[in-house]
Design an enzyme around this catalytic site. Structure first.
Site, PDB file in Angstrom:
ATOM      1  N   GLU A  61       0.857  -1.192   0.000  1.00 40.10           N
ATOM      2  CA  GLU A  61       0.000   0.000   0.000  1.00 40.10           C
ATOM      3  C   GLU A  61       0.892   1.242   0.000  1.00 40.10           C
ATOM      4  O   GLU A  61       1.995   1.216   0.516  1.00 40.10           O
ATOM      5  CB  GLU A  61      -0.962  -0.025   1.196  1.00 40.10           C
ATOM      6  CG  GLU A  61      -0.322  -0.235   2.564  1.00 40.10           C
ATOM      7  CD  GLU A  61       0.266   1.015   3.169  1.00 40.10           C
ATOM      8  OE1 GLU A  61      -0.110   2.109   2.736  1.00 40.10           O
ATOM      9  OE2 GLU A  61       1.117   0.886   4.076  1.00 40.10           O
ATOM     10  N   LYS A 105       8.160  -0.947  -2.903  1.00 35.30           N
ATOM     11  CA  LYS A 105       7.577  -0.293  -1.725  1.00 35.30           C
ATOM     12  C   LYS A 105       8.672   0.389  -0.901  1.00 35.30           C
ATOM     13  O   LYS A 105       8.570   1.556  -0.522  1.00 35.30           O
ATOM     14  CB  LYS A 105       6.829  -1.339  -0.875  1.00 35.30           C
ATOM     15  CG  LYS A 105       6.444  -0.887   0.517  1.00 35.30           C
ATOM     16  CD  LYS A 105       5.384   0.200   0.486  1.00 35.30           C
ATOM     17  CE  LYS A 105       5.235   0.861   1.838  1.00 35.30           C
ATOM     18  NZ  LYS A 105       4.219   1.893   1.883  1.00 35.30           N
ATOM     19  N   ALA A 140      10.197   3.363  -2.859  1.00 33.78           N
ATOM     20  CA  ALA A 140       9.329   4.549  -2.918  1.00 33.78           C
ATOM     21  C   ALA A 140       9.496   5.364  -1.626  1.00 33.78           C
ATOM     22  O   ALA A 140       9.720   6.580  -1.666  1.00 33.78           O
ATOM     23  CB  ALA A 140       7.875   4.135  -3.105  1.00 33.78           C
ATOM     24  N   ALA A 176      11.553  21.796   3.434  1.00 32.75           N
ATOM     25  CA  ALA A 176      12.539  21.634   4.507  1.00 32.75           C
ATOM     26  C   ALA A 176      11.800  21.579   5.832  1.00 32.75           C
ATOM     27  O   ALA A 176      10.736  22.170   5.993  1.00 32.75           O
ATOM     28  CB  ALA A 176      13.517  22.791   4.492  1.00 32.75           C
ATOM     29  N   SER A 177      12.346  20.853   6.777  1.00 29.52           N
ATOM     30  CA  SER A 177      11.636  20.662   8.044  1.00 29.52           C
ATOM     31  C   SER A 177      12.641  20.317   9.135  1.00 29.52           C
ATOM     32  O   SER A 177      13.852  20.368   8.918  1.00 29.52           O
ATOM     33  CB  SER A 177      10.620  19.526   7.904  1.00 29.52           C
ATOM     34  OG  SER A 177      11.302  18.298   7.697  1.00 29.52           O
ATOM     35  N   CYS A 201       6.967   4.956   9.016  1.00 25.03           N
ATOM     36  CA  CYS A 201       7.351   4.239   7.791  1.00 25.03           C
ATOM     37  C   CYS A 201       8.733   4.562   7.243  1.00 25.03           C
ATOM     38  O   CYS A 201       9.488   3.652   6.892  1.00 25.03           O
ATOM     39  CB  CYS A 201       6.318   4.524   6.713  1.00 25.03           C
ATOM     40  SG  CYS A 201       4.664   4.133   7.249  1.00 25.03           S
ATOM     41  N   PHE A 251       3.748  13.797  14.185  1.00 24.30           N
ATOM     42  CA  PHE A 251       4.846  13.764  13.205  1.00 24.30           C
ATOM     43  C   PHE A 251       4.551  14.571  11.952  1.00 24.30           C
ATOM     44  O   PHE A 251       5.445  14.915  11.200  1.00 24.30           O
ATOM     45  CB  PHE A 251       5.240  12.316  12.854  1.00 24.30           C
ATOM     46  CG  PHE A 251       4.382  11.645  11.814  1.00 24.30           C
ATOM     47  CD1 PHE A 251       3.193  11.022  12.162  1.00 24.30           C
ATOM     48  CD2 PHE A 251       4.788  11.597  10.493  1.00 24.30           C
ATOM     49  CE1 PHE A 251       2.411  10.391  11.190  1.00 24.30           C
ATOM     50  CE2 PHE A 251       4.017  10.954   9.517  1.00 24.30           C
ATOM     51  CZ  PHE A 251       2.820  10.359   9.874  1.00 24.30           C
TER      52      PHE A 251
HETATM   53  C1  UGA Z   1       4.439   7.707   3.969  1.00 26.46           C
HETATM   54  C2  UGA Z   1       4.350   7.766   2.433  1.00 26.46           C
HETATM   55  O1  UGA Z   1       4.138   9.118   2.013  1.00 26.46           O
HETATM   56  C3  UGA Z   1       3.203   6.888   1.914  1.00 26.46           C
HETATM   57  O2  UGA Z   1       3.199   6.880   0.486  1.00 26.46           O
HETATM   58  C4  UGA Z   1       3.420   5.449   2.420  1.00 26.46           C
HETATM   59  O3  UGA Z   1       2.376   4.582   1.987  1.00 26.46           O
HETATM   60  C5  UGA Z   1       3.441   5.469   3.947  1.00 26.46           C
HETATM   61  O4  UGA Z   1       4.530   6.323   4.391  1.00 26.46           O
HETATM   62  C6  UGA Z   1       3.639   4.055   4.432  1.00 26.46           C
HETATM   63  O5  UGA Z   1       4.676   3.435   4.092  1.00 26.46           O
HETATM   64  O6  UGA Z   1       2.724   3.496   5.058  1.00 26.46           O
HETATM   65  P1  UGA Z   1       3.186   8.965   5.976  1.00 26.46           P
HETATM   66  O7  UGA Z   1       4.190   8.284   6.859  1.00 26.46           O
HETATM   67  O8  UGA Z   1       1.752   8.940   6.357  1.00 26.46           O
HETATM   68  O9  UGA Z   1       3.265   8.305   4.494  1.00 26.46           O
HETATM   69  O10 UGA Z   1       3.612  10.474   5.911  1.00 26.46           O
HETATM   70  P2  UGA Z   1       4.228  11.491   4.841  1.00 26.46           P
HETATM   71  O11 UGA Z   1       3.178  12.440   4.411  1.00 26.46           O
HETATM   72  O12 UGA Z   1       4.969  10.794   3.779  1.00 26.46           O
HETATM   73  O13 UGA Z   1       5.267  12.311   5.752  1.00 26.46           O
HETATM   74  C7  UGA Z   1       6.354  11.676   6.403  1.00 26.46           C
HETATM   75  C8  UGA Z   1       7.199  12.703   7.139  1.00 26.46           C
HETATM   76  O14 UGA Z   1       7.924  13.525   6.233  1.00 26.46           O
HETATM   77  C9  UGA Z   1       6.400  13.670   8.023  1.00 26.46           C
HETATM   78  O15 UGA Z   1       7.086  13.876   9.233  1.00 26.46           O
HETATM   79  C10 UGA Z   1       6.376  14.948   7.218  1.00 26.46           C
HETATM   80  O16 UGA Z   1       6.217  16.091   8.012  1.00 26.46           O
HETATM   81  C11 UGA Z   1       7.735  14.893   6.572  1.00 26.46           C
HETATM   82  N1  UGA Z   1       7.836  15.700   5.337  1.00 26.46           N
HETATM   83  C12 UGA Z   1       7.040  15.415   4.267  1.00 26.46           C
HETATM   84  C13 UGA Z   1       8.775  16.724   5.258  1.00 26.46           C
HETATM   85  O17 UGA Z   1       9.522  16.988   6.213  1.00 26.46           O
HETATM   86  N2  UGA Z   1       8.871  17.451   4.098  1.00 26.46           N
HETATM   87  C14 UGA Z   1       8.078  17.192   3.016  1.00 26.46           C
HETATM   88  O18 UGA Z   1       8.236  17.896   1.984  1.00 26.46           O
HETATM   89  C15 UGA Z   1       7.144  16.153   3.107  1.00 26.46           C
END
Ligand code: UGA
Length: 321
Positions: A7, A66, A69, A114-115, A122, A184
């Protein structure tokens, strides 16, 4: 038959991701039975997903895709976070750089914010999984390459926490600091691997008194996470950490506000009012680049954030009350 059907749902947009996926991936054995099983599962998805978006592969390709990605997404965040450090020293703005770079259609604009580092259950797990796989295949340079994505993430968290201590005149001992956001990312109550936990741990170790506000995370969860990370008993921890019911209460009498999660709510607060209730000089550290920094400086805040040189003319009219 055992099929692989990873997924790609992200928290907060899972239903949309399920209904309108970029792709569906189905992996199976390269045998007649395997290919029949793949077809059957594909048929279910074809009820709402266009056929050209359904990829069928062997099991290894599907499972590896997976991990890759998530690893690529994590890598983009670590990449832009390394650039944020260069921006802070040179005067470039990481948001401007990300925009300029992301407009290249080969690179694209997503996942370039940036963060204070990526969190969630994940990314770190899957990058470690890839590292483990590379190590077990004796591909040490590959393992080292991906390990750097995690190391940069840890470094970014620590760098941000150090930025807070350094700018608060080298010490946060006994100082009240308001933490905005513990999840998060926004729109979830999930705190697994949240960068906020690591920033808080650092500040607690430096003796700060934290007042944490998050719109969705419960106080029990925050205490439990911090207790696990600091090794302090929950009772001991409660001496250093208070949970606020709303953001204004958290900021009252504080020396600094630290934005850890990009909740929309934080962009709509009355910062003039907040400023008037804080200790002077008042500081704001934006780890998510969500606020109007020039406006905050014009109110009197000293503003520091990832990926941008601090605005000039700070520390004017800042004598302590
Ligand atoms: C992530 C992937 O985006 C999904 O495609 C995947 O299915 C999922 O993991 C999984 O393996 O189950 P998720 O963990 O819900 O999803 O969150 P994201 O939206 O990807 O964000 C992850 C982290 O990266 C967060 O802390 C977010 O704040 C950070 N982030 C995201 C940044 O610091 N900068 C960005 O530009 C984007």
């Amino acid at each position: 038959q055992v099929l692989s059907n990873p997924e790609f749902l992200a928290e907060g947009s899972a239903i949309h991701d399920l209904l309108a996926p970029d792709r569906v991936l189905i992996g199976g054995d390269e045998t007649i039975e395997g290919s029949l099983a793949i077809k059957k599962l594909s048929w279910i998805y074809e009820h709402w997903v266009p056929k050209e978006k359904i990829l069928t592969t062997n099991t290894w390709s599907s499972e590896l895709s997976k991990l890759v990605a998530n690893a690529f997404l994590a890598q983009r965040i670590s990449s832009i976070n390394t650039i944020s450090a260069i921006c802070e020293s040179t005067g470039a703005s990481v948001s401007e750089v990300a925009k300029a770079v992301g407009l290249d259609s080969r690179i694209g604009p997503k996942f370039l914010n940036a963060s204070i580092g990526f969190g969630g259950s994940c990314f770190q797990k899957d990058v470690y999984n890839l590292i483990y796989l590379a190590e077990s295949l004796k591909l040490e340079p590959v393992a080292q390459y991906w390990l750097q994505v995690i190391k940069i993430n840890d470094w970014q968290r620590e760098r941000f926490a150090q930025m807070i201590v350094q700018n608060l005149f080298g010490s946060v001992s006994g100082k009240k600091i308001a933490i905005y956001g513990f999840a998060f990312k926004k729109d979830t109550a999930d705190t697994r691997e949240s960068s906020s936990i690591y920033v808080c741990r650092y500040l607690i170790a430096e003796g700060a008194s934290l007042h944490i506000y998050d719109p969705k995370v419960t106080s029990d969860r925050i205490h439990l996470d911090l207790s696990e990370q600091t090794g302090l008993s929950e009772r001991e921890l409660r001496k250093h950490v208070k949970i606020a019911n709303e953001p204004y209460e958290a900021a009252k009498d504080s020396h600094a506000i630290v934005i850890c999660t990009e909740w929309d709510e934080f962009t709509k607060l009355d910062y003039e009012l907040i400023y008037s209730t804080m200790q002077k000089p008042s500081f704001l550290f934006d780890g998510r680049l969500i606020l109007d920094h020039d406006h905050l400086v014009s109110m009197g805040f000293n503003v520091f954030c990832v990926g941008k040189k601090p605005p000039k003319n700070q520390f004017l009219n800042q004598s302590p009350l």
